[in-house]
Design an enzyme around this catalytic site. Structure first.
Site, PDB file in Angstrom:
ATOM      1  N   HIS A   1      -3.401   5.051   9.996  1.00  0.00           N
ATOM      2  CA  HIS A   1      -2.711   6.192   9.378  1.00  0.00           C
ATOM      3  C   HIS A   1      -1.213   5.923   9.211  1.00  0.00           C
ATOM      4  CE1 HIS A   1      -6.213   8.824  10.013  1.00  0.00           C
ATOM      5  NE2 HIS A   1      -6.229   8.497  11.278  1.00  0.00           N
TER       6      HIS A   1
HETATM    7  O1  RIB Z   1      -3.719  12.397  12.049  1.00  0.00           O
HETATM    8  C1  RIB Z   1      -3.219  11.107  12.315  1.00  0.00           C
HETATM    9  C2  RIB Z   1      -1.858  11.176  12.929  1.00  0.00           C
HETATM   10  O2  RIB Z   1      -1.932  11.835  14.194  1.00  0.00           O
HETATM   11  C3  RIB Z   1      -1.253   9.796  13.219  1.00  0.00           C
HETATM   12  O3  RIB Z   1       0.146   9.868  13.097  1.00  0.00           O
HETATM   13  C4  RIB Z   1      -1.614   9.557  14.653  1.00  0.00           C
HETATM   14  O4  RIB Z   1      -0.667   8.700  15.322  1.00  0.00           O
HETATM   15  C5  RIB Z   1      -1.524  10.932  15.217  1.00  0.00           C
HETATM   16  O5  RIB Z   1      -0.157  11.180  15.525  1.00  0.00           O
END
Ligand code: RIB
Ligand code: CA
Length: 308
Positions: free
Chosen positions: A237
């Site tokens: 992500h």
């Molecule tokens: O939904 C994904 C996000 O939430 C990413 O930034 C992960 O590190 C968590 O913080």
């Protein structure tokens, strides 16, 4: 061109990998790191940012931020990121670590003043520090070039049906950012869920050195859960806004208006976009990233990890 960048993060496992990419990319001049509570408590995310300096042999300034969301209790994500936020991989805090007394929101403002109109703020955790910086320093919104976030989505959620973790953890903070008028690149789940690193990828990386071994080891924790629900790998992500800055050609994106549901119950934390409605918001300053060419993205990310 080298882009001046400040990173605000909640060092969890995918944040950690995004830091490796930021350090490796020649097109990025990483000025500093600030930490926010999110994946883990601030004490852990702050020390984890220092631990990443130790792993990389770097001394990026690290500035501590919010201990809690603006108005709500903190929800951590230990199930995914482990109790220590790094998939329970133990990394030492470097002996030369400097525990800056300047808080995150002031450090972000100082960096923006040093690079007026040029600083790219990459925010990959809840937006609490960003919101405080904007409230304390109103001039900041005229100094930043843009804010690139991992957060939200034009479709699904991952904490609730409606909401993605970084927005859900502090919806009011996210709303302050979206209402600021600053150009935003929103890398939401529509694209980031496709940017998966597979076991084959991380086993290959583990042969390339200590950072590759760290990637394999820290991902083994979330992989246990994700494999059980049918994922092909672990979504990277937080590397999406990083790679979008340097390789926007890997992504598909559209301009939209985006605001956050801060009062809902079922929909709390949803990023409401006007992409699919004939009713449009007046202010449409968000680049909503909707898709990614996974293979090109992952090859570049793996190349970064090999080179750290
Ligand atoms: O939904 C994904 C996000 O939430 C990413 O930034 C992960 O590190 C968590 O913080
Ligand atoms: Ca994160």
């Amino acid at each position: 061109m080298k882009y001046p960048v400040w990173l605000d993060c909640d060092v969890g496992v995918d944040d950690a990998i995004a830091i490796l990419a930021l350090h490796a990319l020649d097109e990025i001049d990483l000025l500093g790191i600030s930490t926010v509570c999110g994946n883990a408590e601030q004490e852990k995310t702050f020390s984890n940012a220092h631990r990443m300096n130790g792993l990389m042999g770097t001394d990026y300034p690290v500035h501590r931020g919010a201990e809690t969301p603006l108005y709500r209790p903190l929800n951590v994500s230990a199930m995914f990121h482990g109790e220590n936020g790094l998939g329970n991989v133990e990394l030492p805090i470097p002996e030369n670590a400097v525990f800056n007394r300047i808080p995150a929101w002031d450090a972000i403002y100082e960096a923006a003043k040093q690079h007026p109109g040029e600083l790219r703020l990459i925010a990959i955790g809840p937006m609490t520090n960003v919101a405080i910086a904007l409230m304390k320093h109103p001039e900041l919104k005229t100094l930043l070039h843009s804010v690139l976030i991992m957060g939200g989505s034009a479709s699904v959620g991952n904490v609730t049906t409606a909401a993605e973790f970084n927005i859900y953890d502090d919806p009011e903070a996210a709303q302050i950012l979206f209402k600021s008028g600053i150009p935003i690149v929103m890398c939401g789940l529509d694209a980031t869920l496709k940017a998966v690193l597979t076991p084959e990828d991380w086993n290959e990386l583990a042969e390339t050195g200590r950072c590759g071994r760290f990637v394999r080891d820290c991902l083994s924790h979330p992989w246990k859960f994700l494999q059980s629900i049918g994922f092909a790998g672990v979504p990277m992500h937080d590397s999406c806004p990083v790679l979008y800055l340097v390789h926007p050609e890997y992504f598909k994106a559209e301009t939209a208006g985006v605001y956050v549901e801060t009062r809902g119950t079922v929909s709390l934390g949803r990023t409401v976009t006007d992409l699919y409605s004939d009713k449009k918001f007046d202010d449409r300053h968000v680049t909503v990233v909707l898709d990614v060419e996974r293979d090109r993205f992952i090859e570049t990310l793996k190349d970064c990890i090999r080179r750290v």
